[in-house]
Design an enzyme around this catalytic site. Structure first.
Site, PDB file in Angstrom:
ATOM      1  N   ARG A 285      46.272  42.674  41.481  1.00  0.00           N
ATOM      2  CA  ARG A 285      45.774  41.793  40.627  1.00  0.00           C
ATOM      3  C   ARG A 285      46.364  42.034  39.140  1.00  0.00           C
ATOM      4  NH1 ARG A 285      41.183  42.317  37.159  1.00  0.00           N
ATOM      5  NH2 ARG A 285      39.765  40.501  37.083  1.00  0.00           N
TER       6      ARG A 285
ATOM      7  N   SER B 143      36.205  35.538  46.371  1.00  0.00           N
ATOM      8  CA  SER B 143      35.173  36.216  45.339  1.00  0.00           C
ATOM      9  C   SER B 143      34.034  35.270  45.494  1.00  0.00           C
ATOM     10  CB  SER B 143      35.379  36.476  44.108  1.00  0.00           C
ATOM     11  OG  SER B 143      36.495  37.448  43.752  1.00  0.00           O
TER      12      SER B 143
ATOM     13  N   LYS C 126      36.207  44.398  34.527  1.00  0.00           N
ATOM     14  CA  LYS C 126      36.338  42.995  34.400  1.00  0.00           C
ATOM     15  C   LYS C 126      35.095  42.241  33.653  1.00  0.00           C
ATOM     16  CE  LYS C 126      36.597  38.729  37.331  1.00  0.00           C
ATOM     17  NZ  LYS C 126      36.370  38.160  38.623  1.00  0.00           N
TER      18      LYS C 126
HETATM   19  N1  3NM Z   1      35.718  41.378  40.377  1.00  0.00           N
HETATM   20  P1  3NM Z   1      35.629  48.664  39.433  1.00  0.00           P
HETATM   21  S1  3NM Z   1      34.037  42.985  39.672  1.00  0.00           S
HETATM   22  C1  3NM Z   1      37.877  42.718  39.993  1.00  0.00           C
HETATM   23  O1  3NM Z   1      32.418  40.627  40.654  1.00  0.00           O
HETATM   24  C2  3NM Z   1      36.364  42.496  39.870  1.00  0.00           C
HETATM   25  O2  3NM Z   1      33.978  39.431  41.280  1.00  0.00           O
HETATM   26  C3  3NM Z   1      34.411  41.611  40.280  1.00  0.00           C
HETATM   27  O3  3NM Z   1      36.248  47.085  39.180  1.00  0.00           O
HETATM   28  C4  3NM Z   1      33.276  40.346  40.731  1.00  0.00           C
HETATM   29  O4  3NM Z   1      35.678  49.136  40.801  1.00  0.00           O
HETATM   30  C5  3NM Z   1      35.527  43.410  39.510  1.00  0.00           C
HETATM   31  O5  3NM Z   1      36.377  49.466  38.608  1.00  0.00           O
HETATM   32  C6  3NM Z   1      36.051  44.787  38.948  1.00  0.00           C
HETATM   33  O6  3NM Z   1      34.072  48.259  38.866  1.00  0.00           O
HETATM   34  C7  3NM Z   1      35.883  45.871  39.930  1.00  0.00           C
END
Ligand code: 3NM
Length: 203
Positions: A27, A102, A131
Site C-alpha cells: 500500500r 474495503s 490511516k
Molecule cells: N484501512 P493499523 S484501517 C489501511 O478501515 C487501513 O479501511 C482501514 O492499520 C479501514 O493496523 C487501516 O496500524 C489502517 O491500525 C490499519
C-alpha cells in the site's frame, strides 16, 4: 487467510516474506510513478519466489502488469474504477487477478458483494492512527454482522493488536490485516511469530 500484513515498501515485503508471512498488501501512497512501479515489480518478484500472495493496493495497471496475486481497492479507488469508461475491473478479472475490497457501511458492503471479490474487509475495527478513516471504530458486534452477510473470506482491519486477535477471530474474521502491529513492533520477527501462533489456532 490468517495474518495479512499491509506495508508501504518492497523492502518491508521482503522482510515479512523471510519471516513466513504469506499474504501481503503493498500500500503505497504519494510516490512518483517510476518509483511506484519499481516497488511493485520488486515486491511481485519477491512474492513469486516465496510463493506468497501479493495484493497491490489501488494501482490496478501495475497489479496486471506485474501479475500480482490480487488487487485491493478502497471505496474511493472503486469509485474511480467503476466510473472509468473502459471498466478496468473487467480487465483485472480477465487477467485472473483477485479482488479484495474495503468496506465500512452496509451500502458499501452491498456494492462490494455484487463485485464478487475474493475477500471483503471491514474497518476500522478499533481506532487507528495508521490511516485517516472517515468512520469511527466498528467494533466486534459489527464484525459479527458482516460475518452473517459475507460468504467470502472476511478480513478485519484497523487498530488490531495481538491482544485483540483472538476476539476478532472469534467474531468471525478469517484474516486480520495489520500495519502498525508489525511495522512498529520493537522485534518484528517475534511479533510475526506471535501473530502466526494466535492465528494458526482457532478456525
Ligand atoms: N484501512 P493499523 S484501517 C489501511 O478501515 C487501513 O479501511 C482501514 O492499520 C479501514 O493496523 C487501516 O496500524 C489502517 O491500525 C490499519
Amino acid at each position: 487467510m490468517g495474518l495479512y500484513a499491509c506495508v508501504a515498501s518492497a523492502v518491508w515485503v521482503q522482510r515479512l516474506l523471510e519471516l513466513g508471512v504469506k499474504d501481503i498488501q503493498l500500500r503505497i501512497k504519494d510516490r512518483p510513478a517510476l518509483e511506484l512501479e519499481h516497488e511493485v515489480a520488486k515486491a511481485a518478484e519477491s512474492c513469486r519466489k516465496a510463493k506468497a500472495r501479493l495484493w497491490v493496493n489501488d494501482y490496478w495497471e501495475l497489479a496486471v502488469r506485474y501479475k500480482a496475486y490480487g488487487l485491493h481497492v478502497g471505496q474511493e479507488d472503486l469509485d474511480r474504477l467503476m466510473t472509468s469508461p473502459d471498466l478496468p475491473l473487467v480487465a483485472v478479472k480477465n487477467e485472473g487477478i483477485r479482488l479484495g475490497i474495503s468496506t465500512h457501511t452496509f451500502a458499501e458492503l452491498g456494492r462490494a458483494i455484487a463485485l464478487r471479490p475474493s475477500y471483503i474487509s471491514l474497518g476500522p475495527i478499533f481506532s487507528t492512527t495508521s490511516k485517516k478513516v472517515r468512520f469511527g471504530p466498528q467494533g466486534l458486534a459489527r464484525l459479527r454482522q458482516w460475518r452473517h452477510l459475507v460468504n467470502v473470506p472476511l478480513v478485519a482491519i484497523g487498530g488490531i493488536g495481538l491482544e485483540a486477535a483472538q476476539g476478532v477471530r472469534d467474531a468471525g474474521a478469517d484474516g486480520i490485516c495489520v500495519i502498525s502491529a508489525l511495522t512498529q513492533a520493537s522485534d518484528v520477527a517475534q511479533a510475526v511469530h506471535a501473530w502466526r501462533a494466535v492465528l494458526r489456532t482457532g478456525k
